[in-house]
Scaffold this active site. Structure first.
Site, PDB file in Angstrom:
ATOM      1  CG  ASP A  97      47.132  20.499  33.280  1.00 26.69           C
ATOM      2  OD1 ASP A  97      45.917  20.498  33.588  1.00 26.69           O
ATOM      3  OD2 ASP A  97      48.028  20.307  34.113  1.00 26.69           O
ATOM      4  CG  HIS A 174      45.301  17.694  35.629  1.00 25.11           C
ATOM      5  ND1 HIS A 174      44.981  18.959  36.066  1.00 25.11           N
ATOM      6  CD2 HIS A 174      45.588  16.984  36.742  1.00 25.11           C
ATOM      7  CE1 HIS A 174      45.087  19.012  37.386  1.00 25.11           C
ATOM      8  NE2 HIS A 174      45.456  17.815  37.820  1.00 25.11           N
ATOM      9  CD  GLU A 238      45.638  18.615  41.686  1.00 31.74           C
ATOM     10  OE1 GLU A 238      45.931  19.374  42.616  1.00 31.74           O
ATOM     11  OE2 GLU A 238      45.343  19.038  40.547  1.00 31.74           O
TER      12      GLU A 238
END
Length: 321
Positions: A97, A174, A238
Protein backbone atom coordinates in the site's frame (compact mmCIF):
# COMPACT_ATOMS: atom_id res chain seq x y z
CA UNK A 1 -26.98 -31.68 7.04
CA UNK A 2 -23.31 -31.75 6.10
CA UNK A 3 -22.55 -35.33 5.07
CA UNK A 4 -20.57 -35.38 1.83
CA UNK A 5 -20.31 -31.59 1.41
CA UNK A 6 -16.83 -30.07 0.96
CA UNK A 7 -15.15 -29.34 4.32
CA UNK A 8 -17.96 -31.11 6.21
CA UNK A 9 -17.53 -33.68 8.97
CA UNK A 10 -19.42 -35.92 11.37
CA UNK A 11 -18.20 -36.30 14.93
CA UNK A 12 -19.67 -39.08 17.09
CA UNK A 13 -18.67 -39.35 20.73
CA UNK A 14 -20.05 -42.42 22.54
CA UNK A 15 -19.27 -44.07 25.85
CA UNK A 16 -16.63 -46.28 24.27
CA UNK A 17 -15.22 -44.46 21.29
CA UNK A 18 -14.87 -41.27 19.25
CA UNK A 19 -15.46 -41.47 15.50
CA UNK A 20 -14.71 -38.68 13.04
CA UNK A 21 -15.61 -38.99 9.36
CA UNK A 22 -15.28 -36.47 6.53
CA UNK A 23 -15.11 -36.44 2.71
CA UNK A 24 -11.84 -34.51 2.60
CA UNK A 25 -8.79 -33.49 4.62
CA UNK A 26 -10.27 -30.08 5.45
CA UNK A 27 -13.35 -31.70 6.96
CA UNK A 28 -11.21 -33.99 9.11
CA UNK A 29 -9.19 -30.99 10.25
CA UNK A 30 -12.30 -29.01 11.21
CA UNK A 31 -13.73 -32.02 13.05
CA UNK A 32 -10.53 -32.18 15.10
CA UNK A 33 -10.93 -28.49 15.92
CA UNK A 34 -14.41 -29.14 17.29
CA UNK A 35 -13.11 -32.10 19.28
CA UNK A 36 -10.31 -29.93 20.70
CA UNK A 37 -12.87 -27.27 21.67
CA UNK A 38 -14.97 -29.87 23.46
CA UNK A 39 -11.90 -31.14 25.29
CA UNK A 40 -10.88 -27.60 26.19
CA UNK A 41 -14.28 -26.95 27.73
CA UNK A 42 -14.96 -30.30 29.37
CA UNK A 43 -11.51 -31.72 30.04
CA UNK A 44 -10.99 -35.47 29.74
CA UNK A 45 -14.70 -36.27 30.19
CA UNK A 46 -16.07 -35.25 26.80
CA UNK A 47 -19.87 -35.61 26.74
CA UNK A 48 -21.55 -38.04 24.37
CA UNK A 49 -22.53 -36.03 21.33
CA UNK A 50 -23.10 -36.19 17.60
CA UNK A 51 -22.11 -33.17 15.51
CA UNK A 52 -22.88 -33.05 11.80
CA UNK A 53 -21.37 -29.86 10.42
CA UNK A 54 -20.77 -28.19 7.07
CA UNK A 55 -19.78 -24.63 6.19
CA UNK A 56 -22.54 -22.26 5.13
CA UNK A 57 -20.06 -20.24 3.06
CA UNK A 58 -17.20 -21.58 0.96
CA UNK A 59 -15.21 -18.37 1.46
CA UNK A 60 -14.71 -17.62 5.16
CA UNK A 61 -12.26 -14.78 5.14
CA UNK A 62 -9.92 -12.76 7.32
CA UNK A 63 -7.80 -9.83 6.14
CA UNK A 64 -4.57 -8.59 7.68
CA UNK A 65 -3.11 -5.23 6.65
CA UNK A 66 0.64 -5.41 7.25
CA UNK A 67 1.37 -2.40 5.05
CA UNK A 68 0.26 0.18 7.59
CA UNK A 69 1.33 -1.85 10.63
CA UNK A 70 3.96 -4.51 9.97
CA UNK A 71 3.66 -7.80 11.86
CA UNK A 72 6.40 -10.41 11.97
CA UNK A 73 6.21 -13.98 10.74
CA UNK A 74 5.39 -15.38 14.16
CA UNK A 75 2.45 -12.99 14.53
CA UNK A 76 1.07 -14.04 11.14
CA UNK A 77 1.37 -17.71 12.02
CA UNK A 78 -0.50 -17.07 15.28
CA UNK A 79 -3.35 -15.53 13.26
CA UNK A 80 -3.40 -18.63 11.06
CA UNK A 81 -3.66 -20.80 14.19
CA UNK A 82 -6.65 -18.78 15.37
CA UNK A 83 -8.27 -18.83 11.94
CA UNK A 84 -7.98 -22.60 11.85
CA UNK A 85 -9.47 -22.91 15.32
CA UNK A 86 -12.56 -21.02 14.20
CA UNK A 87 -12.71 -22.70 10.77
CA UNK A 88 -11.84 -19.67 8.64
CA UNK A 89 -10.26 -20.72 5.35
CA UNK A 90 -9.18 -17.63 3.35
CA UNK A 91 -6.42 -15.29 4.50
CA UNK A 92 -6.33 -12.03 2.51
CA UNK A 93 -2.82 -10.67 3.04
CA UNK A 94 -2.60 -6.95 2.25
CA UNK A 95 1.11 -6.82 1.48
CA UNK A 96 1.51 -3.46 -0.27
CA UNK A 97 0.00 0.00 0.00
CA UNK A 98 1.13 3.59 0.06
CA UNK A 99 2.16 3.07 3.66
CA UNK A 100 4.64 0.27 3.11
CA UNK A 101 5.86 -2.56 0.86
CA UNK A 102 6.15 -5.91 2.65
CA UNK A 103 7.01 -8.60 0.08
CA UNK A 104 10.50 -9.27 -1.27
CA UNK A 105 10.67 -8.88 -5.05
CA UNK A 106 14.04 -10.08 -6.29
CA UNK A 107 14.03 -7.91 -9.42
CA UNK A 108 13.34 -4.69 -7.47
CA UNK A 109 15.39 -4.71 -4.24
CA UNK A 110 14.65 -1.06 -3.35
CA UNK A 111 11.08 -2.11 -2.57
CA UNK A 112 12.39 -3.73 0.60
CA UNK A 113 15.56 -1.66 1.09
CA UNK A 114 13.55 1.59 1.20
CA UNK A 115 9.78 1.16 0.76
CA UNK A 116 9.48 -1.18 3.76
CA UNK A 117 11.00 1.28 6.25
CA UNK A 118 9.74 4.54 7.78
CA UNK A 119 11.52 6.91 10.21
CA UNK A 120 8.48 6.91 12.51
CA UNK A 121 7.53 4.55 15.33
CA UNK A 122 4.05 3.87 13.93
CA UNK A 123 1.67 4.46 11.04
CA UNK A 124 0.04 7.50 12.60
CA UNK A 125 3.38 9.29 12.82
CA UNK A 126 4.07 8.48 9.19
CA UNK A 127 0.63 9.45 7.90
CA UNK A 128 0.45 12.81 9.64
CA UNK A 129 4.16 13.62 9.75
CA UNK A 130 5.20 13.88 6.10
CA UNK A 131 4.85 10.32 4.78
CA UNK A 132 8.59 9.80 4.41
CA UNK A 133 10.59 6.61 3.98
CA UNK A 134 14.18 5.76 4.85
CA UNK A 135 16.82 3.13 4.12
CA UNK A 136 16.70 -0.05 6.14
CA UNK A 137 20.06 0.89 7.75
CA UNK A 138 18.75 4.20 9.10
CA UNK A 139 18.93 4.18 12.93
CA UNK A 140 15.34 5.41 13.04
CA UNK A 141 14.01 2.80 10.60
CA UNK A 142 10.84 1.02 11.69
CA UNK A 143 8.98 -1.60 9.69
CA UNK A 144 10.02 -4.74 7.90
CA UNK A 145 9.12 -7.18 5.17
CA UNK A 146 8.81 -10.88 4.41
CA UNK A 147 11.52 -12.64 2.45
CA UNK A 148 10.39 -15.06 -0.20
CA UNK A 149 11.53 -17.88 2.07
CA UNK A 150 9.36 -16.43 4.86
CA UNK A 151 6.38 -16.44 2.53
CA UNK A 152 6.94 -20.02 1.40
CA UNK A 153 7.08 -21.07 5.05
CA UNK A 154 3.89 -19.18 5.92
CA UNK A 155 2.04 -20.55 2.89
CA UNK A 156 2.99 -24.10 3.90
CA UNK A 157 2.01 -23.38 7.51
CA UNK A 158 -1.40 -22.17 6.32
CA UNK A 159 -2.00 -25.10 3.98
CA UNK A 160 -1.65 -27.62 6.81
CA UNK A 161 -4.40 -25.70 8.63
CA UNK A 162 -6.78 -25.59 5.69
CA UNK A 163 -6.14 -21.90 4.98
CA UNK A 164 -5.60 -20.49 1.48
CA UNK A 165 -3.57 -17.27 1.39
CA UNK A 166 -4.63 -14.66 -1.15
CA UNK A 167 -1.96 -11.97 -1.61
CA UNK A 168 -2.76 -8.35 -2.43
CA UNK A 169 -0.53 -6.11 -4.52
CA UNK A 170 -2.29 -2.73 -4.60
CA UNK A 171 -2.51 -0.46 -7.67
CA UNK A 172 -3.00 1.84 -9.54
CA UNK A 173 -3.43 4.05 -6.46
CA UNK A 174 -1.94 3.53 -2.98
CA UNK A 175 1.51 3.13 -4.56
CA UNK A 176 3.51 5.85 -2.79
CA UNK A 177 5.87 3.28 -1.26
CA UNK A 178 6.78 1.88 -4.69
CA UNK A 179 7.10 5.36 -6.24
CA UNK A 180 9.48 6.46 -3.50
CA UNK A 181 11.66 3.43 -4.29
CA UNK A 182 11.38 3.82 -8.08
CA UNK A 183 10.30 7.36 -9.08
CA UNK A 184 10.01 6.42 -12.77
CA UNK A 185 6.82 4.53 -11.88
CA UNK A 186 4.95 7.82 -11.51
CA UNK A 187 3.67 10.10 -14.24
CA UNK A 188 5.93 12.97 -13.14
CA UNK A 189 9.04 10.95 -12.35
CA UNK A 190 9.26 12.70 -8.98
CA UNK A 191 10.01 10.64 -5.94
CA UNK A 192 7.82 12.35 -3.40
CA UNK A 193 5.47 15.21 -4.11
CA UNK A 194 3.80 17.17 -1.32
CA UNK A 195 1.57 14.47 0.19
CA UNK A 196 -2.13 14.96 0.72
CA UNK A 197 -3.48 14.35 4.20
CA UNK A 198 -6.78 13.33 2.62
CA UNK A 199 -7.38 9.59 2.70
CA UNK A 200 -8.10 9.38 -1.03
CA UNK A 201 -4.96 8.29 -2.87
CA UNK A 202 -3.54 10.71 -5.44
CA UNK A 203 -0.39 8.67 -5.93
CA UNK A 204 -0.85 6.79 -9.20
CA UNK A 205 1.17 4.30 -11.16
CA UNK A 206 1.73 5.73 -14.64
CA UNK A 207 -0.35 3.49 -16.87
CA UNK A 208 0.96 5.10 -20.08
CA UNK A 209 4.59 3.94 -19.75
CA UNK A 210 5.67 0.47 -20.80
CA UNK A 211 8.25 0.49 -17.99
CA UNK A 212 5.46 0.78 -15.41
CA UNK A 213 3.51 -2.06 -17.02
CA UNK A 214 6.64 -4.22 -17.07
CA UNK A 215 7.13 -3.48 -13.37
CA UNK A 216 3.62 -4.78 -12.69
CA UNK A 217 4.20 -7.92 -14.75
CA UNK A 218 7.45 -8.63 -12.93
CA UNK A 219 6.01 -8.03 -9.46
CA UNK A 220 2.88 -10.08 -10.12
CA UNK A 221 4.87 -12.93 -11.66
CA UNK A 222 7.12 -13.18 -8.61
CA UNK A 223 4.11 -12.91 -6.32
CA UNK A 224 2.00 -15.66 -7.89
CA UNK A 225 5.06 -17.93 -8.01
CA UNK A 226 5.01 -17.84 -4.20
CA UNK A 227 1.27 -18.30 -3.65
CA UNK A 228 -0.58 -21.33 -5.03
CA UNK A 229 -3.98 -19.65 -4.58
CA UNK A 230 -5.94 -19.29 -7.80
CA UNK A 231 -6.70 -15.69 -6.78
CA UNK A 232 -4.59 -12.53 -6.80
CA UNK A 233 -5.95 -9.34 -5.24
CA UNK A 234 -5.04 -6.02 -6.92
CA UNK A 235 -6.92 -3.60 -4.65
CA UNK A 236 -7.87 -0.93 -7.16
CA UNK A 237 -9.74 1.45 -4.87
CA UNK A 238 -9.72 5.20 -4.29
CA UNK A 239 -7.82 6.34 -7.36
CA UNK A 240 -7.93 10.05 -8.20
CA UNK A 241 -7.03 10.53 -11.87
CA UNK A 242 -5.51 14.02 -11.82
CA UNK A 243 -2.02 12.81 -12.79
CA UNK A 244 -3.32 10.66 -15.64
CA UNK A 245 -5.29 13.57 -17.06
CA UNK A 246 -2.09 15.67 -17.13
CA UNK A 247 0.33 12.97 -18.31
CA UNK A 248 1.28 12.92 -22.04
CA UNK A 249 1.97 9.17 -21.90
CA UNK A 250 -1.42 8.39 -20.35
CA UNK A 251 -3.20 10.71 -22.77
CA UNK A 252 -1.45 9.03 -25.72
CA UNK A 253 -2.62 5.64 -24.43
CA UNK A 254 -6.18 6.94 -24.21
CA UNK A 255 -6.01 8.06 -27.83
CA UNK A 256 -4.56 4.73 -29.03
CA UNK A 257 -7.24 2.74 -27.20
CA UNK A 258 -10.12 5.05 -28.12
CA UNK A 259 -10.95 5.93 -24.52
CA UNK A 260 -12.99 9.06 -23.85
CA UNK A 261 -12.79 9.30 -20.04
CA UNK A 262 -9.56 9.25 -18.07
CA UNK A 263 -11.19 6.89 -15.56
CA UNK A 264 -11.45 4.30 -18.34
CA UNK A 265 -7.68 3.90 -18.15
CA UNK A 266 -8.20 1.98 -14.91
CA UNK A 267 -10.60 -0.42 -16.62
CA UNK A 268 -8.07 -0.85 -19.44
CA UNK A 269 -5.31 -1.60 -16.92
CA UNK A 270 -7.50 -4.01 -14.97
CA UNK A 271 -8.34 -5.89 -18.15
CA UNK A 272 -4.66 -6.11 -19.10
CA UNK A 273 -3.70 -7.46 -15.68
CA UNK A 274 -6.65 -9.86 -15.56
CA UNK A 275 -5.53 -11.23 -18.91
CA UNK A 276 -1.94 -11.70 -17.75
CA UNK A 277 -3.13 -13.48 -14.63
CA UNK A 278 -5.57 -15.69 -16.52
CA UNK A 279 -2.61 -16.93 -18.57
CA UNK A 280 -1.02 -17.95 -15.27
CA UNK A 281 -4.14 -19.71 -13.99
CA UNK A 282 -5.15 -16.89 -11.65
CA UNK A 283 -8.30 -14.81 -11.24
CA UNK A 284 -8.09 -11.15 -10.23
CA UNK A 285 -9.95 -9.86 -7.16
CA UNK A 286 -10.31 -6.18 -6.32
CA UNK A 287 -12.56 -3.56 -4.87
CA UNK A 288 -15.65 -2.68 -6.91
CA UNK A 289 -13.82 0.15 -8.70
CA UNK A 290 -12.10 -2.42 -10.90
CA UNK A 291 -15.38 -3.05 -12.76
CA UNK A 292 -16.79 0.48 -12.46
CA UNK A 293 -14.03 2.32 -14.35
CA UNK A 294 -14.20 1.25 -17.96
CA UNK A 295 -14.73 -2.05 -19.73
CA UNK A 296 -13.20 -5.21 -18.27
CA UNK A 297 -13.63 -8.20 -20.58
CA UNK A 298 -11.76 -10.81 -18.54
CA UNK A 299 -13.87 -12.16 -15.64
CA UNK A 300 -12.80 -10.84 -12.22
CA UNK A 301 -14.16 -10.84 -8.68
CA UNK A 302 -15.34 -7.46 -7.40
CA UNK A 303 -15.53 -6.84 -3.66
CA UNK A 304 -18.50 -4.51 -3.21
CA UNK A 305 -18.09 -1.85 -0.54
CA UNK A 306 -20.31 1.07 -1.54
CA UNK A 307 -23.60 -0.15 -2.96
CA UNK A 308 -24.90 -3.72 -2.78
CA UNK A 309 -26.70 -3.19 -6.08
CA UNK A 310 -23.29 -3.16 -7.73
CA UNK A 311 -23.30 -6.93 -7.20
CA UNK A 312 -25.96 -7.07 -9.92
CA UNK A 313 -23.83 -4.90 -12.18
CA UNK A 314 -20.90 -7.24 -11.63
CA UNK A 315 -22.96 -10.27 -12.61
CA UNK A 316 -24.34 -8.50 -15.68
CA UNK A 317 -20.75 -7.78 -16.75
CA UNK A 318 -19.76 -11.44 -16.46
CA UNK A 319 -17.98 -11.02 -13.12
CA UNK A 320 -18.41 -12.42 -9.62
CA UNK A 321 -19.02 -10.30 -6.55
Amino acid sequence: TGDGAPESYRLDVSRTKITLTAPDAAGLFYGLQSLAQLAGHHGRRIPAVTIVDAPRFGYRGFMLDVSRHFRDKEFVERQLDLMARYKLNRFHWHLTDGAGWRIEIKKYPALTDIAAWRPYPDWEGWNFGGKRYCHRDDPAAAGGYYTQDDIREIVAYAAVRGVEIIPEIEFPAHVLSAVVAYPWLSCTGLQHEVPSQHFISRDLLCVGKETSLQFLRDVLDETVSLFPSKYINIGGDEAVYTRWSQCPDCQALMKREGLTKVSELQGWLTDQVAGWMKERGRTVIGWEEIIMRGKVNTPVVAVIWHNVNDSIRAKEGGHKA
